[in-house]
Design a protein around this motif. Structure first.
Motif, PDB file in Angstrom:
ATOM      1  N   ASP A 103      31.362   9.988 -21.327  1.00 44.37           N
ATOM      2  CA  ASP A 103      32.458  10.878 -20.968  1.00 44.37           C
ATOM      3  C   ASP A 103      33.794  10.150 -20.834  1.00 44.37           C
ATOM      4  O   ASP A 103      34.787  10.731 -20.388  1.00 44.37           O
ATOM      5  CB  ASP A 103      32.140  11.610 -19.667  1.00 44.37           C
ATOM      6  CG  ASP A 103      31.845  10.636 -18.528  1.00 44.37           C
ATOM      7  OD1 ASP A 103      31.700   9.423 -18.802  1.00 44.37           O
ATOM      8  OD2 ASP A 103      31.754  11.089 -17.365  1.00 44.37           O
ATOM      9  N   SER A 104      33.820   8.879 -21.195  1.00 51.15           N
ATOM     10  CA  SER A 104      35.058   8.117 -21.090  1.00 51.15           C
ATOM     11  C   SER A 104      36.023   8.511 -22.208  1.00 51.15           C
ATOM     12  O   SER A 104      35.615   8.632 -23.377  1.00 51.15           O
ATOM     13  CB  SER A 104      34.771   6.613 -21.162  1.00 51.15           C
ATOM     14  OG  SER A 104      35.968   5.873 -21.253  1.00 51.15           O
ATOM     15  N   PRO A 105      37.309   8.722 -21.905  1.00 49.56           N
ATOM     16  CA  PRO A 105      38.271   9.050 -22.956  1.00 49.56           C
ATOM     17  C   PRO A 105      38.449   7.927 -23.964  1.00 49.56           C
ATOM     18  O   PRO A 105      38.908   8.158 -25.082  1.00 49.56           O
ATOM     19  CB  PRO A 105      39.566   9.303 -22.175  1.00 49.56           C
ATOM     20  CG  PRO A 105      39.391   8.606 -20.860  1.00 49.56           C
ATOM     21  CD  PRO A 105      37.941   8.686 -20.567  1.00 49.56           C
ATOM     22  N   ARG A 107      36.105   6.386 -25.535  1.00 48.11           N
ATOM     23  CA  ARG A 107      35.140   6.551 -26.621  1.00 48.11           C
ATOM     24  C   ARG A 107      35.692   7.413 -27.751  1.00 48.11           C
ATOM     25  O   ARG A 107      35.287   7.260 -28.910  1.00 48.11           O
ATOM     26  CB  ARG A 107      33.855   7.181 -26.077  1.00 48.11           C
ATOM     27  CG  ARG A 107      33.026   6.260 -25.209  1.00 48.11           C
ATOM     28  CD  ARG A 107      32.089   5.413 -26.041  1.00 48.11           C
ATOM     29  NE  ARG A 107      31.081   6.219 -26.672  1.00 48.11           N
ATOM     30  CZ  ARG A 107      29.882   6.498 -26.152  1.00 48.11           C
ATOM     31  NH1 ARG A 107      29.580   6.032 -24.955  1.00 48.11           N
ATOM     32  NH2 ARG A 107      29.015   7.230 -26.799  1.00 48.11           N
ATOM     33  N   SER A 108      36.621   8.330 -27.454  1.00 50.69           N
ATOM     34  CA  SER A 108      37.166   9.226 -28.477  1.00 50.69           C
ATOM     35  C   SER A 108      38.532   8.766 -28.990  1.00 50.69           C
ATOM     36  O   SER A 108      39.182   9.472 -29.736  1.00 50.69           O
ATOM     37  CB  SER A 108      37.296  10.638 -27.909  1.00 50.69           C
ATOM     38  OG  SER A 108      38.121  10.641 -26.749  1.00 50.69           O
ATOM     39  N   GLY A 109      38.951   7.569 -28.597  1.00 46.61           N
ATOM     40  CA  GLY A 109      40.258   7.073 -29.008  1.00 46.61           C
ATOM     41  C   GLY A 109      40.256   6.496 -30.402  1.00 46.61           C
ATOM     42  O   GLY A 109      39.220   6.403 -31.082  1.00 46.61           O
ATOM     43  N   THR A 116      31.429   4.413 -31.063  1.00 44.77           N
ATOM     44  CA  THR A 116      30.854   5.734 -30.773  1.00 44.77           C
ATOM     45  C   THR A 116      29.607   5.984 -31.596  1.00 44.77           C
ATOM     46  O   THR A 116      28.608   6.516 -31.109  1.00 44.77           O
ATOM     47  CB  THR A 116      31.899   6.830 -31.043  1.00 44.77           C
ATOM     48  OG1 THR A 116      33.069   6.567 -30.242  1.00 44.77           O
ATOM     49  CG2 THR A 116      31.356   8.200 -30.689  1.00 44.77           C
TER      50      THR A 116
END
Length: 362
Positions: A103-105, A107-109, A116
């Motif tokens: 749920d860490s932001p 990971r989607s950066g 990921t």
């Protein structure tokens, strides 16, 4: 003026005796603890036993690991509260583990697609923990050996996945190691610095990262710093080339006779860090006030001594011509019940430890 002194020898006992003797003759307060920095805690315990062996007692010995002592000393000189390094090798994996959570932001950066994808099916968190531990090991080395890279990451001048991850784990921390050392070095530029011990000894240190060596060099402008360096040979061996490097040079220059005389392969292949450290100490930018040698030439009576003699001479000598060979023939001692040189083929690290334990104690 620098007060950095180097003492070099090939026997740990000789270096320890030299450290004990110079400390006894130094102009120190009798109740002032001696600051001695060792590579490991077990070596510090051995050194205490050596003090007891020579003088009957070991007291007022303040032993530390070099990096941990510099961290504490830097915070003390800069007036910061005493606390552990939040980005030490022991603490950093857990910060990375939290930063890599699903749920860490982060990971989607940008630039995190590979991370990921790697952690996509990691329901148990084992892969995330393993990745965090490996990355912590790399980041820990970066802080020692590539401080300029850490400075760029902290300043936001790079945006690769490692830089983003570094900024994520340093967010909320007051100081990281490189930043603290930079501030510490600036503070040591002052004409007078309060709070340093009267003398610092670095015992049996065979390698120091440039970041730490520069810090001790700066400290030596205020108090004496003595480096007790364990070296296998008194000769200059920083420029010795490995067998592979010599083969490449011979391929390019087959008629150069000097390229067919290589150094001892144990020095050139296993002693690369020691070669780099020797070069750092001899650099013109690093001032050394005094030097002393405590070398003992190995004998020729056992296989191990002959091997050590070749290393001592810094040459590859299959005919036993490394050090100055005795004029009269030397007969090898009967190496029973155990030979001085042994080879054990083991199927894993655990088995290696078991065999070593059995060999030393039985």
């Amino acid at each position: 003026m620098s007060q950095f002194h180097t003492h070099t020898g090939n026997q740990l006992e000789d270096l320890a005796d030299g450290l004990i003797d110079t400390g006894a003759s130094a102009d120190l307060h009798p109740l002032s603890p001696r600051v001695i920095l060792c590579e490991s805690r077990s070596l510090a315990i051995w050194l205490r036993h050596r003090f007891c062996h020579n003088g009957g007692i070991a007291c007022l010995l303040d032993t530390h690991l070099p990096a941990a002592w510099l961290w504490e000393q830097a915070r003390h000189i800069l007036g910061l509260p005493r606390e552990d390094d939040p980005l030490s090798r022991e603490h950093m994996p857990w910060r990375l583990f939290a930063a890599l959570a699903a749920d860490s932001p982060l990971r989607s950066g940008d630039g995190m697609a590979k991370i990921t994808r790697y952690l996509r099916d990691d329901d148990t968190g084992i892969k995330r923990l393993q990745l965090a531990d490996r990355t912590a090991d790399v980041f820990d080395r970066y802080q020692y050996y590539r401080p300029e890279l850490i400075r760029n990451w902290s300043a936001g001048r790079e945006n690769c996945w490692q830089a983003r991850l570094w900024r994520a784990i340093t967010k909320g921390t007051e100081h990281h190691r490189v930043e603290l050392m930079d501030r510490f070095l600036k503070a040591l530029d002052a004409p007078a610095v309060q709070g340093l011990p009267p003398r610092v000894d670095l015992f049996a240190i065979h390698n120091l990262p440039p970041l730490l060596l520069n810090a001790f060099g700066a400290i030596a402008h205020h108090v004496p710093v003595h480096l007790w360096l364990l070296a296998p040979t008194p000769h200059y061996w920083a420029d010795l080339a490995s067998p592979r490097q010599m083969a490449r040079k011979r391929r390019d220059n087959p008629h150069d006779v000097t390229l067919w005389e290589g150094g001892n392969p144990l020095l050139t292949q296993w002693g690369r860090q020691g070669q780099i450290f020797q070069d750092m100490l001899l650099d013109d930018a690093f001032a050394v006030a005094g030097e002393s040698e405590h070398f003992t030439e190995p004998g020729w009576d056992t296989l191990l001594h002959r091997l050590q003699a070749d290393i001592y001479g810094a040459v590859d000598a299959p005919d036993n011509s490394g050090a100055e060979e005795p004029k009269t023939p030397v007969i090898l001692k009967s190496e029973s019940p155990l030979p001085t040189v042994q080879f054990h083929v083991c199927h894993g690290t655990l088995r290696e430890c078991q065999v070593l334990h059995d060999t030393l104690l039985h």
